[in-house]
Design an enzyme around this catalytic site. Structure first.
Site, PDB file in Angstrom:
ATOM      1  N   CYS A   1       0.990  -1.191  -0.084  1.00  0.00           N
ATOM      2  CA  CYS A   1       0.050   0.047  -0.197  1.00  0.00           C
ATOM      3  C   CYS A   1       0.793   1.140  -0.130  1.00  0.00           C
ATOM      4  O   CYS A   1       2.100   1.118  -0.480  1.00  0.00           O
ATOM      5  CB  CYS A   1      -0.775  -0.109   1.324  1.00  0.00           C
ATOM      6  SG  CYS A   1      -0.260  -0.088   2.603  1.00  0.00           S
TER       7      CYS A   1
ATOM      8  N   ASN B   1       1.977   1.597   4.690  1.00  0.00           N
ATOM      9  CA  ASN B   1       2.384   0.239   5.338  1.00  0.00           C
ATOM     10  C   ASN B   1       1.873   0.514   6.689  1.00  0.00           C
ATOM     11  O   ASN B   1       2.736  -0.161   7.471  1.00  0.00           O
ATOM     12  CB  ASN B   1       3.768  -0.373   5.067  1.00  0.00           C
ATOM     13  CG  ASN B   1       4.206  -1.687   5.404  1.00  0.00           C
ATOM     14  OD1 ASN B   1       4.984  -2.094   6.140  1.00  0.00           O
ATOM     15  ND2 ASN B   1       3.071  -2.460   5.474  1.00  0.00           N
TER      16      ASN B   1
ATOM     17  N   CYS C   1      -1.741   0.875   7.335  1.00  0.00           N
ATOM     18  CA  CYS C   1      -2.859   0.620   7.459  1.00  0.00           C
ATOM     19  C   CYS C   1      -3.558  -0.600   6.596  1.00  0.00           C
ATOM     20  O   CYS C   1      -3.805  -1.686   7.255  1.00  0.00           O
ATOM     21  CB  CYS C   1      -3.881   1.677   7.080  1.00  0.00           C
ATOM     22  SG  CYS C   1      -3.646   3.426   7.900  1.00  0.00           S
ATOM     23  N   ARG C   2      -3.654  -0.503   5.379  1.00  0.00           N
ATOM     24  CA  ARG C   2      -4.241  -1.606   4.554  1.00  0.00           C
ATOM     25  C   ARG C   2      -3.420  -2.798   4.185  1.00  0.00           C
ATOM     26  O   ARG C   2      -3.889  -3.923   4.656  1.00  0.00           O
ATOM     27  CB  ARG C   2      -4.472  -0.913   3.264  1.00  0.00           C
ATOM     28  CG  ARG C   2      -5.679   0.034   2.953  1.00  0.00           C
ATOM     29  CD  ARG C   2      -5.764   0.739   1.876  1.00  0.00           C
ATOM     30  NE  ARG C   2      -4.644   1.711   1.753  1.00  0.00           N
ATOM     31  CZ  ARG C   2      -4.348   2.422   0.554  1.00  0.00           C
ATOM     32  NH1 ARG C   2      -5.045   2.008  -0.612  1.00  0.00           N
ATOM     33  NH2 ARG C   2      -3.402   3.242   0.815  1.00  0.00           N
ATOM     34  N   SER C   3      -2.130  -2.595   3.788  1.00  0.00           N
ATOM     35  CA  SER C   3      -1.176  -3.705   3.666  1.00  0.00           C
ATOM     36  C   SER C   3      -1.111  -4.385   5.086  1.00  0.00           C
ATOM     37  O   SER C   3      -1.022  -5.689   4.992  1.00  0.00           O
ATOM     38  CB  SER C   3      -0.254  -3.868   2.856  1.00  0.00           C
ATOM     39  OG  SER C   3       0.805  -2.809   3.374  1.00  0.00           O
TER      40      SER C   3
ATOM     41  N   ASP D   1      -8.356   3.790   0.595  1.00  0.00           N
ATOM     42  CA  ASP D   1      -7.391   4.276   1.597  1.00  0.00           C
ATOM     43  C   ASP D   1      -8.206   4.701   2.808  1.00  0.00           C
ATOM     44  O   ASP D   1      -9.010   5.968   2.617  1.00  0.00           O
ATOM     45  CB  ASP D   1      -6.564   5.307   1.038  1.00  0.00           C
ATOM     46  CG  ASP D   1      -5.384   5.909   1.856  1.00  0.00           C
ATOM     47  OD1 ASP D   1      -5.332   5.550   3.096  1.00  0.00           O
ATOM     48  OD2 ASP D   1      -4.566   6.335   1.450  1.00  0.00           O
TER      49      ASP D   1
HETATM   50  P1  4NP Z   1      -2.054   2.855   4.018  1.00  0.00           P
HETATM   51  O1  4NP Z   1      -2.642   4.177   4.432  1.00  0.00           O
HETATM   52  O2  4NP Z   1      -1.399   3.088   2.585  1.00  0.00           O
HETATM   53  O3  4NP Z   1      -3.233   1.835   4.055  1.00  0.00           O
HETATM   54  O4  4NP Z   1      -0.928   2.598   5.012  1.00  0.00           O
HETATM   55  C1  4NP Z   1      -1.739   5.483   4.788  1.00  0.00           C
HETATM   56  C2  4NP Z   1      -0.966   5.647   5.695  1.00  0.00           C
HETATM   57  C3  4NP Z   1      -0.089   6.934   5.634  1.00  0.00           C
HETATM   58  C4  4NP Z   1      -0.621   7.998   4.655  1.00  0.00           C
HETATM   59  C5  4NP Z   1      -1.383   7.587   3.546  1.00  0.00           C
HETATM   60  C6  4NP Z   1      -1.899   6.423   3.534  1.00  0.00           C
HETATM   61  N1  4NP Z   1       0.236   9.210   4.941  1.00  0.00           N
HETATM   62  O5  4NP Z   1      -0.146   9.911   3.796  1.00  0.00           O
HETATM   63  O6  4NP Z   1       1.082   9.336   5.604  1.00  0.00           O
END
Ligand code: 4NP
Length: 162
Positions: A19, A22, A24-26, A130
């Site tokens: 993702c 790294n 939240c989703r993955s 997201d």
């Molecule tokens: P992820 O979510 O890609 O599912 O881990 C996010 C985590 C952090 C950010 C964006 C999406 N960020 O912009 O810091």
């Protein structure tokens, strides 16, 4: 759903989940998929890793909201530490699955071993949205998508290794 790409090493399979951050989703998909693989008795033959294309959170644990929704559903989110994706991952994994189209673009697009996680979703292909900038409901939606897709992915991996 076409068959999964064949294992590079007979009897074993390596899956990378990617993702943006790294946190939240993955990582959620990582924890759920490992749990499902263990339940299917495949955890000694299938390795799962996760990473983010961005480097902002490297070394940090999972987002509190992601960890909370996992804990409530009976999973253990505590071992996760964020890692950054690098170009060596495709050569080291049988399957690299991105959470959304933007992540997939960052990986250089589709190829035989690279696609979207929800390509495996029996509810239909799409993105894992997201949840980072939204409310807690977004994390529950993400967990539902991940559980459903992980079940289907484990079935495909079991068939591939059979
Ligand atoms: P992820 O979510 O890609 O599912 O881990 C996010 C985590 C952090 C950010 C964006 C999406 N960020 O912009 O810091």
């Amino acid at each position: 759903m076409p068959p999964l790409p064949p294992p590079r090493q007979p009897g074993r399979y390596a899956i990378a989940l990617v993702c943006l951050g790294n946190i939240c989703r993955s990582p959620m998909a990582h924890v759920v998929l490992e749990s499902r693989l263990a339940a299917a008795g495949l955890d000694d033959r299938v390795v799962v890793r996760s990473s983010g294309t961005g480097d902002w959170h490297v070394g940090r644990p999972m987002d509190d909201r992601a960890a909370a929704v996992l804990r409530r559903a009976g999973y253990d989110p505590s071992r996760h530490r964020a890692r950054q994706y690098d170009g060596t991952w495709p050569a080291e994994h049988d399957l690299v699955l991105a959470m959304d189209e933007s992540n997939l673009d960052d990986l250089g697009g589709r190829s035989q071993r690279v696609g979207l996680f929800r390509d495996l979703d029996p509810g239909g292909p799409g993105e894992v949205p997201d949840p980072y900038y939204g409310g807690p409901d977004g994390f529950a939606v993400v967990l539902d998508l991940i559980e459903r897709t992980s079940d289907a992915l484990v079935t495909e991996v079991a068939d591939t290794l059979a």
